[in-house]
Design an enzyme around this catalytic site. Structure first.
Site, short mmCIF file in Angstrom:
data_model
loop_
_atom_site.label_atom_id
_atom_site.label_comp_id
_atom_site.label_asym_id
_atom_site.label_seq_id
_atom_site.Cartn_x
_atom_site.Cartn_y
_atom_site.Cartn_z
N CYS A 159 -3.69 -6.56 5.27
CA CYS A 159 -3.24 -5.51 6.19
C CYS A 159 -4.23 -5.18 7.31
O CYS A 159 -3.83 -4.83 8.42
CB CYS A 159 -2.92 -4.24 5.41
SG CYS A 159 -4.20 -3.75 4.26
N HIS A 254 -5.18 1.43 9.90
CA HIS A 254 -6.49 0.77 9.79
C HIS A 254 -7.07 0.57 11.19
O HIS A 254 -6.38 0.09 12.10
CB HIS A 254 -6.34 -0.60 9.13
CG HIS A 254 -6.04 -0.56 7.65
ND1 HIS A 254 -6.10 0.58 6.88
CD2 HIS A 254 -5.70 -1.57 6.79
CE1 HIS A 254 -5.81 0.28 5.63
NE2 HIS A 254 -5.56 -1.01 5.55
P1 NAP Z 1 1.07 0.07 -5.70
O1 NAP Z 1 1.35 1.32 -4.96
O2 NAP Z 1 0.05 0.10 -6.78
O3 NAP Z 1 2.47 -0.50 -6.30
C1 NAP Z 1 2.48 -1.55 -7.23
C2 NAP Z 1 3.90 -1.93 -7.62
O4 NAP Z 1 3.82 -3.00 -8.60
C3 NAP Z 1 4.67 -0.79 -8.28
O5 NAP Z 1 6.03 -0.89 -7.95
C4 NAP Z 1 4.49 -1.07 -9.77
O6 NAP Z 1 5.56 -0.59 -10.58
C5 NAP Z 1 4.53 -2.59 -9.79
N1 NAP Z 1 3.87 -3.09 -11.00
C6 NAP Z 1 2.67 -2.70 -11.51
N2 NAP Z 1 2.43 -3.36 -12.68
C7 NAP Z 1 3.51 -4.16 -12.89
C8 NAP Z 1 3.88 -5.06 -13.93
N3 NAP Z 1 3.08 -5.26 -14.99
N4 NAP Z 1 5.05 -5.71 -13.84
C9 NAP Z 1 5.88 -5.53 -12.78
N5 NAP Z 1 5.59 -4.67 -11.76
C10 NAP Z 1 4.42 -3.99 -11.82
O7 NAP Z 1 0.59 -1.09 -4.71
P2 NAP Z 1 0.92 -1.29 -3.13
O8 NAP Z 1 -0.14 -0.69 -2.30
O9 NAP Z 1 2.34 -0.90 -2.91
O10 NAP Z 1 0.72 -2.86 -2.97
C11 NAP Z 1 1.70 -3.79 -3.40
C12 NAP Z 1 1.24 -5.19 -3.01
O11 NAP Z 1 1.14 -5.27 -1.58
C13 NAP Z 1 -0.15 -5.56 -3.55
O12 NAP Z 1 -0.15 -6.92 -3.89
C14 NAP Z 1 -1.08 -5.27 -2.38
O13 NAP Z 1 -2.25 -6.06 -2.42
C15 NAP Z 1 -0.19 -5.65 -1.20
N6 NAP Z 1 -0.49 -4.97 0.07
C16 NAP Z 1 -0.64 -3.62 0.14
C17 NAP Z 1 -0.87 -3.01 1.38
C18 NAP Z 1 -1.02 -1.51 1.56
O14 NAP Z 1 -1.29 -1.08 2.71
N7 NAP Z 1 -0.88 -0.69 0.52
C19 NAP Z 1 -0.92 -3.78 2.52
C20 NAP Z 1 -0.74 -5.17 2.43
C21 NAP Z 1 -0.52 -5.74 1.19
P3 NAP Z 1 5.43 0.82 -11.42
O15 NAP Z 1 5.58 1.93 -10.41
O16 NAP Z 1 6.57 0.73 -12.37
O17 NAP Z 1 4.08 0.82 -12.06
#
Ligand code: NAP
Length: 363
Positions: A159, A254
């Site tokens: 990101c 960012h």
């Molecule tokens: P997050 O808020 O921690 O959300 C994680 C998601 O994954 C939730 O829906 C969670 O479900 C699910 N999850 C967790 N453990 C799991 C399991 N064992 N089996 C299936 N699903 C599971 O993370 P995020 O920030 O949205 O990021 C998501 C992805 O995008 C990551 O790979 C991150 O590196 C990438 N990313 C994030 C950003 C950003 O700005 N945040 C930017 C670019 C890329 P539950 O709610 O049920 O736990």
């Protein structure tokens, strides 16, 4: 019945997943029909899982409130319920994410991913549609090597690099070699997902470390600027990058302070501004719904861009740049800013999917 393409969201309950829900609400081509997350959320109505941690305004959108969340670990549940999925999964290991994304692809469900797991797979395109739409060509080789007919995996990069990669590419496209780049980022807390960094660690503070982020920042440009050769992406080795990545108490947006060193031919500051102002890419040519009209917005005020004031430019999809000036160590320096959960995550994923549809990879 709607003639929009039915789409699923894996990780629909997280910070990025919620942004997908929000941004896709009135999308002209795609309609959310399938939601999946961890086994903790599976079997519950979406609103019951996210209402207490909804990050994006007053209410969970009506269309998805009562959709039952499925277990993302069981790809068979998605078959027949969506034509492709956005992956915003955070699992314990990258290998698990890779295996799961491949499992969806093997069932004929293309995966447009935000996760970093597949970013270094040679036949998986890591797309910024304004920069490397030609990398879509590796999808045919990817399908062939796995024996997949419709499925494939495509990813977007980290990101934070979105805030300066398009401006740097615009200069390279205009014929200026960029040899070295020094970048120092100030990254919002939403980049760490939900619940993310504990408040007592980040309020009134700056944390000069984000696990894995400097490595991604330094490596990913090589693949993004790479060339497709024989069904694989061969990395570009002409640009050296050094990065410092910091977490700051900002919710979204960012910021990156960037210094560039050019090759023998050096553009003037006025020439750089002209190149940035005129830059357009394939998403603009194709008039994709999420393409910002102007991918690079130039600010001339001495104290811009700023996250609160500039992150939402053109639906959060434009990159804002400012403070362009000479650099006493390299040649020039500037400040870039982009919305990390929109351009850097869900919005960027949607633009990738629009490009994939426009180019016939998502039927
Ligand atoms: P997050 O808020 O921690 O959300 C994680 C998601 O994954 C939730 O829906 C969670 O479900 C699910 N999850 C967790 N453990 C799991 C399991 N064992 N089996 C299936 N699903 C599971 O993370 P995020 O920030 O949205 O990021 C998501 C992805 O995008 C990551 O790979 C991150 O590196 C990438 N990313 C994030 C950003 C950003 O700005 N945040 C930017 C670019 C890329 P539950 O709610 O049920 O736990």
């Amino acid at each position: 019945m709607s003639d929009k393409i039915p789409v699923g969201i894996l990780g629909a309950t997280g910070a990025v997943g919620q942004n997908y829900i929000n941004l896709l609400e009135n999308h002209p081509w795609f309609e959310v029909t399938y939601l999946a997350a961890s086994p903790r959320s599976a079997g519950k109505a979406y609103k019951d899982v996210v209402e207490s941690r909804w990050l994006l305004g007053a209410n969970v959108p009506e269309r998805v409130r009562d959709l039952v969340v499925e277990d993302a670990n069981d790809p068979s549940k998605a078959v027949g319920r969506c034509r492709f999925v956005f992956s915003a999964l955070e699992l314990d290991s990258k290998d698990e994410i890779k295996a799961l994304e491949n499992a969806y692809a093997s069932l004929g469900i293309p995966v447009v991913s935000n996760a970093s797991a597949h970013r270094w797979t040679e036949d998986v395109p890591m797309l910024i549609p304004e920069i490397n739409p030609d990398h879509l060509a590796v999808i045919d080789a990817q399908r062939k090597s796995h024996g997949w007919d419709r499925g494939f995996v495509a990813v977007k990069p980290n990101c934070s690099i979105q805030s300066y990669m398009i401006p740097v590419y615009a200069l390279m496209k205009a014929g200026y070699e960029v040899k070295r780049m020094f970048v120092s980022t100030m990254q919002a807390v939403s980049g760490a997902g939900y619940p993310g960094v504990p408040s007592l660690d980040i309020l009134d503070n700056v944390v000069p470390y984000i696990g894995g982020e400097e490595e991604k920042t330094e490596r990913e440009p090589a693949k993004i600027f790479g060339k497709v050769v024989g069904g694989k992406i061969v990395n570009f080795d002409g640009l050296k990058v050094a990065a410092h990545c910091n977490r700051v108490p900002v919710i979204n947006g960012h910021v990156a302070c960037v210094s560039l060193e050019f090759g023998d031919k050096k553009p003037s500051l006025a020439e750089i501004e002209r190149i940035w102002a005129e830059f357009r890419g394939l998403p603009q040519e194709l008039n994709l719904p999420f393409a910002p009209d102007r991918p690079i917005i130039i600010r001339h005020e001495p104290n811009r861009p700023q996250p609160r004031r500039d992150r939402d430019e053109d639906k959060g999809m434009a990159v804002s740049v400012g403070r362009l000036r000479e650099c006493p160590l390299f040649d020039v320096r500037f400040v870039g800013l982009s919305h990390n959960t929109v351009r850097g995550a869900a919005g960027g994923g949607i633009l990738n999917a629009e490009l994939l549809k426009a180019k016939g990879y998502i039927a």
